[in-house]
Design a protein around this motif. Structure first.
Motif, PDB file in Angstrom:
ATOM      1  N   ALA A  92      -0.119   7.625 -13.701  1.00  0.00           N
ATOM      2  CA  ALA A  92      -0.128   6.605 -14.583  1.00  0.00           C
ATOM      3  C   ALA A  92      -0.020   5.370 -13.793  1.00  0.00           C
ATOM      4  O   ALA A  92       0.513   5.004 -12.892  1.00  0.00           O
ATOM      5  CB  ALA A  92       1.171   6.512 -15.526  1.00  0.00           C
ATOM      6  N   LEU A  93      -1.276   4.487 -14.138  1.00  0.00           N
ATOM      7  CA  LEU A  93      -1.493   3.224 -13.332  1.00  0.00           C
ATOM      8  C   LEU A  93      -1.413   2.037 -14.502  1.00  0.00           C
ATOM      9  O   LEU A  93      -1.617   2.089 -15.658  1.00  0.00           O
ATOM     10  CB  LEU A  93      -3.265   3.116 -12.910  1.00  0.00           C
ATOM     11  N   ASP A  94      -1.063   0.847 -13.663  1.00  0.00           N
ATOM     12  CA  ASP A  94      -0.983  -0.306 -14.792  1.00  0.00           C
ATOM     13  C   ASP A  94      -2.143  -1.207 -13.970  1.00  0.00           C
ATOM     14  O   ASP A  94      -3.029  -1.041 -13.088  1.00  0.00           O
ATOM     15  CB  ASP A  94       0.203  -1.080 -14.710  1.00  0.00           C
ATOM     16  N   SER A  95      -2.219  -2.468 -14.719  1.00  0.00           N
ATOM     17  CA  SER A  95      -3.174  -3.218 -14.536  1.00  0.00           C
ATOM     18  C   SER A  95      -3.154  -3.953 -13.088  1.00  0.00           C
ATOM     19  O   SER A  95      -4.303  -3.966 -12.276  1.00  0.00           O
ATOM     20  CB  SER A  95      -3.291  -4.338 -15.391  1.00  0.00           C
ATOM     21  N   SER A  96      -1.977  -3.923 -12.498  1.00  0.00           N
ATOM     22  CA  SER A  96      -1.874  -4.648 -11.147  1.00  0.00           C
ATOM     23  C   SER A  96      -2.391  -3.627 -10.258  1.00  0.00           C
ATOM     24  O   SER A  96      -3.105  -3.870  -8.865  1.00  0.00           O
ATOM     25  CB  SER A  96      -0.611  -4.803 -10.726  1.00  0.00           C
ATOM     26  N   ALA A  97      -2.250  -2.353 -10.334  1.00  0.00           N
ATOM     27  CA  ALA A  97      -2.510  -1.314  -9.412  1.00  0.00           C
ATOM     28  C   ALA A  97      -4.318  -1.145  -9.269  1.00  0.00           C
ATOM     29  O   ALA A  97      -4.632  -1.151  -8.138  1.00  0.00           O
ATOM     30  CB  ALA A  97      -2.182   0.227  -9.751  1.00  0.00           C
ATOM     31  N   ILE A  98      -4.909  -1.320 -10.493  1.00  0.00           N
ATOM     32  CA  ILE A  98      -6.278  -1.367 -10.413  1.00  0.00           C
ATOM     33  C   ILE A  98      -6.956  -2.503  -9.970  1.00  0.00           C
ATOM     34  O   ILE A  98      -7.850  -2.504  -9.028  1.00  0.00           O
ATOM     35  CB  ILE A  98      -6.740  -1.239 -12.010  1.00  0.00           C
ATOM     36  N   GLU A  99      -6.301  -3.654 -10.135  1.00  0.00           N
ATOM     37  CA  GLU A  99      -6.575  -4.727  -9.621  1.00  0.00           C
ATOM     38  C   GLU A  99      -6.532  -4.734  -8.034  1.00  0.00           C
ATOM     39  O   GLU A  99      -7.338  -5.371  -7.263  1.00  0.00           O
ATOM     40  CB  GLU A  99      -5.587  -6.257 -10.015  1.00  0.00           C
ATOM     41  N   ILE A 100      -5.466  -4.263  -7.449  1.00  0.00           N
ATOM     42  CA  ILE A 100      -5.213  -4.217  -5.939  1.00  0.00           C
ATOM     43  C   ILE A 100      -6.366  -3.305  -5.543  1.00  0.00           C
ATOM     44  O   ILE A 100      -6.861  -3.474  -4.395  1.00  0.00           O
ATOM     45  CB  ILE A 100      -3.785  -3.661  -5.597  1.00  0.00           C
ATOM     46  N   ILE A 101      -6.581  -2.206  -6.094  1.00  0.00           N
ATOM     47  CA  ILE A 101      -7.744  -1.164  -5.594  1.00  0.00           C
ATOM     48  C   ILE A 101      -8.925  -1.991  -5.476  1.00  0.00           C
ATOM     49  O   ILE A 101      -9.587  -1.989  -4.545  1.00  0.00           O
ATOM     50  CB  ILE A 101      -7.872  -0.204  -6.547  1.00  0.00           C
ATOM     51  N   VAL A 102      -9.408  -2.494  -6.597  1.00  0.00           N
ATOM     52  CA  VAL A 102     -10.822  -3.251  -6.690  1.00  0.00           C
ATOM     53  C   VAL A 102     -10.882  -4.396  -5.733  1.00  0.00           C
ATOM     54  O   VAL A 102     -11.804  -4.570  -5.102  1.00  0.00           O
ATOM     55  CB  VAL A 102     -10.910  -3.950  -8.316  1.00  0.00           C
ATOM     56  N   ASP A 103      -9.759  -4.832  -5.493  1.00  0.00           N
ATOM     57  CA  ASP A 103      -9.764  -6.269  -4.639  1.00  0.00           C
ATOM     58  C   ASP A 103      -9.902  -5.749  -3.146  1.00  0.00           C
ATOM     59  O   ASP A 103     -10.832  -6.346  -2.497  1.00  0.00           O
ATOM     60  CB  ASP A 103      -8.493  -7.050  -4.982  1.00  0.00           C
ATOM     61  N   ASN A 104      -9.222  -4.749  -2.642  1.00  0.00           N
ATOM     62  CA  ASN A 104      -9.464  -4.132  -1.547  1.00  0.00           C
ATOM     63  C   ASN A 104     -10.913  -3.650  -1.216  1.00  0.00           C
ATOM     64  O   ASN A 104     -11.524  -3.669  -0.334  1.00  0.00           O
ATOM     65  CB  ASN A 104      -8.471  -3.074  -1.245  1.00  0.00           C
ATOM     66  N   LEU A 105     -11.437  -3.073  -2.166  1.00  0.00           N
ATOM     67  CA  LEU A 105     -12.949  -2.426  -2.065  1.00  0.00           C
ATOM     68  C   LEU A 105     -13.796  -3.657  -1.929  1.00  0.00           C
ATOM     69  O   LEU A 105     -14.860  -3.705  -1.366  1.00  0.00           O
ATOM     70  CB  LEU A 105     -13.212  -1.780  -3.237  1.00  0.00           C
ATOM     71  N   GLU A 106     -13.533  -4.794  -2.851  1.00  0.00           N
ATOM     72  CA  GLU A 106     -14.458  -5.978  -2.834  1.00  0.00           C
ATOM     73  C   GLU A 106     -14.373  -6.720  -1.311  1.00  0.00           C
ATOM     74  O   GLU A 106     -15.433  -7.216  -1.071  1.00  0.00           O
ATOM     75  CB  GLU A 106     -14.065  -7.000  -4.006  1.00  0.00           C
ATOM     76  N   LYS A 107     -13.199  -6.260  -0.596  1.00  0.00           N
ATOM     77  CA  LYS A 107     -12.984  -7.146   0.732  1.00  0.00           C
ATOM     78  C   LYS A 107     -13.903  -6.303   1.832  1.00  0.00           C
ATOM     79  O   LYS A 107     -13.546  -6.608   2.760  1.00  0.00           O
ATOM     80  CB  LYS A 107     -11.753  -7.214   0.933  1.00  0.00           C
ATOM     81  N   GLY A 108     -14.445  -5.064   1.171  1.00  0.00           N
ATOM     82  CA  GLY A 108     -15.101  -4.333   2.117  1.00  0.00           C
ATOM     83  C   GLY A 108     -14.682  -3.170   2.649  1.00  0.00           C
ATOM     84  O   GLY A 108     -15.016  -2.154   3.329  1.00  0.00           O
ATOM     85  N   CYS A 109     -13.607  -2.634   1.910  1.00  0.00           N
ATOM     86  CA  CYS A 109     -12.949  -1.285   2.338  1.00  0.00           C
ATOM     87  C   CYS A 109     -13.983  -0.240   1.546  1.00  0.00           C
ATOM     88  O   CYS A 109     -14.430  -0.469   0.481  1.00  0.00           O
ATOM     89  CB  CYS A 109     -11.613  -0.951   1.780  1.00  0.00           C
ATOM     90  N   ASP A 110     -14.204   0.940   2.275  1.00  0.00           N
ATOM     91  CA  ASP A 110     -15.005   1.992   1.667  1.00  0.00           C
ATOM     92  C   ASP A 110     -14.079   2.951   0.881  1.00  0.00           C
ATOM     93  O   ASP A 110     -14.539   3.486   0.044  1.00  0.00           O
ATOM     94  CB  ASP A 110     -15.673   2.903   2.769  1.00  0.00           C
ATOM     95  N   ILE A 111     -12.823   3.093   1.444  1.00  0.00           N
ATOM     96  CA  ILE A 111     -11.916   3.993   0.760  1.00  0.00           C
ATOM     97  C   ILE A 111     -10.356   3.450   0.445  1.00  0.00           C
ATOM     98  O   ILE A 111     -10.041   2.826   1.244  1.00  0.00           O
ATOM     99  CB  ILE A 111     -11.550   5.367   1.494  1.00  0.00           C
ATOM    100  N   VAL A 112     -10.065   3.509  -0.561  1.00  0.00           N
ATOM    101  CA  VAL A 112      -8.854   2.630  -1.071  1.00  0.00           C
ATOM    102  C   VAL A 112      -7.852   3.858  -1.826  1.00  0.00           C
ATOM    103  O   VAL A 112      -8.293   4.334  -2.559  1.00  0.00           O
ATOM    104  CB  VAL A 112      -8.748   1.503  -1.744  1.00  0.00           C
ATOM    105  N   GLY A 113      -6.493   3.889  -1.410  1.00  0.00           N
ATOM    106  CA  GLY A 113      -5.600   4.828  -1.840  1.00  0.00           C
ATOM    107  C   GLY A 113      -4.369   4.239  -2.036  1.00  0.00           C
ATOM    108  O   GLY A 113      -3.975   3.056  -1.333  1.00  0.00           O
TER     109      GLY A 113
END
Length: 168
Positions: A92-113
């Motif tokens: 179960a995910l909330d909006s903050s978890a999704i925002e953290i994932i997208v934010d780190n991908l936007e910063k150039g990470c190829d994989i985020v967990g």
């Protein structure tokens, strides 16, 4: 608005999807992601009324294949967004978890967990899981703050997308 993220739930347990992953995602109001739900061919207890009630950016696929790896390959082939996030059907995910994932991908990470918390203390104290077996189910640190890794993993799709699932 163009979607940035596909959240893929590949499963052979329809009841878990309804109870955990999809229920939590439908509560998140975000124009930046869509949900791709891919069900294993072995599932027979599909709640069609529930699926028909889904609105918005939820795409449902009942695969003729069995096995989560094959379902993930279908998700990769269907992904038309910049990023893909695979979550287990009981996450179960909330909006903050999704925002953290997208934010780190936007910063150039190829994989985020994400480190996920077990749903309850009983998870780590089941009679059939001894302390030296916790790594088999992905549970770590049984003494404090039990956590699970690998059930929530996002990837940057900047490389050419797979156009067909790999052969058998």
């Amino acid at each position: 608005m163009v979607k940035k993220l596909t959240i893929a739930i590949c499963s052979n347990r329809f009841d878990k999807i309804k109870e955990y992953s999809l229920d939590s995602l439908l509560k998140v109001k975000s124009p930046n992601f869509k949900i791709l739900l891919i069900l294993d061919s072995a599932i027979t207890n599909i709640d069609n009324a529930f699926l028909n009630s889904l609105k918005g950016d939820v795409e449902f696929i009942k695969s003729d294949q069995a096995g989560l790896s094959k379902l993930r390959n279908i998700a990769l082939a269907k992904c038309d967004t910049k990023y893909i996030l695979f979550i287990d059907d009981d996450v179960a995910l909330d909006s903050s978890a999704i925002e953290i994932i997208v934010d780190n991908l936007e910063k150039g990470c190829d994989i985020v967990g994400l480190k996920l918390a077990a749903p309850d203390d009983d998870y780590k104290n089941r009679w059939y899981i001894t302390p030296n077996q916790l790594h088999y189910v992905g549970v770590h640190s049984p003494q404090n703050n039990t956590s699970i890794w690998g059930a929530c993993m996002a990837f940057n799709m900047r490389y050419p997308a797979i156009t067909e699932p790999p052969g058998e």
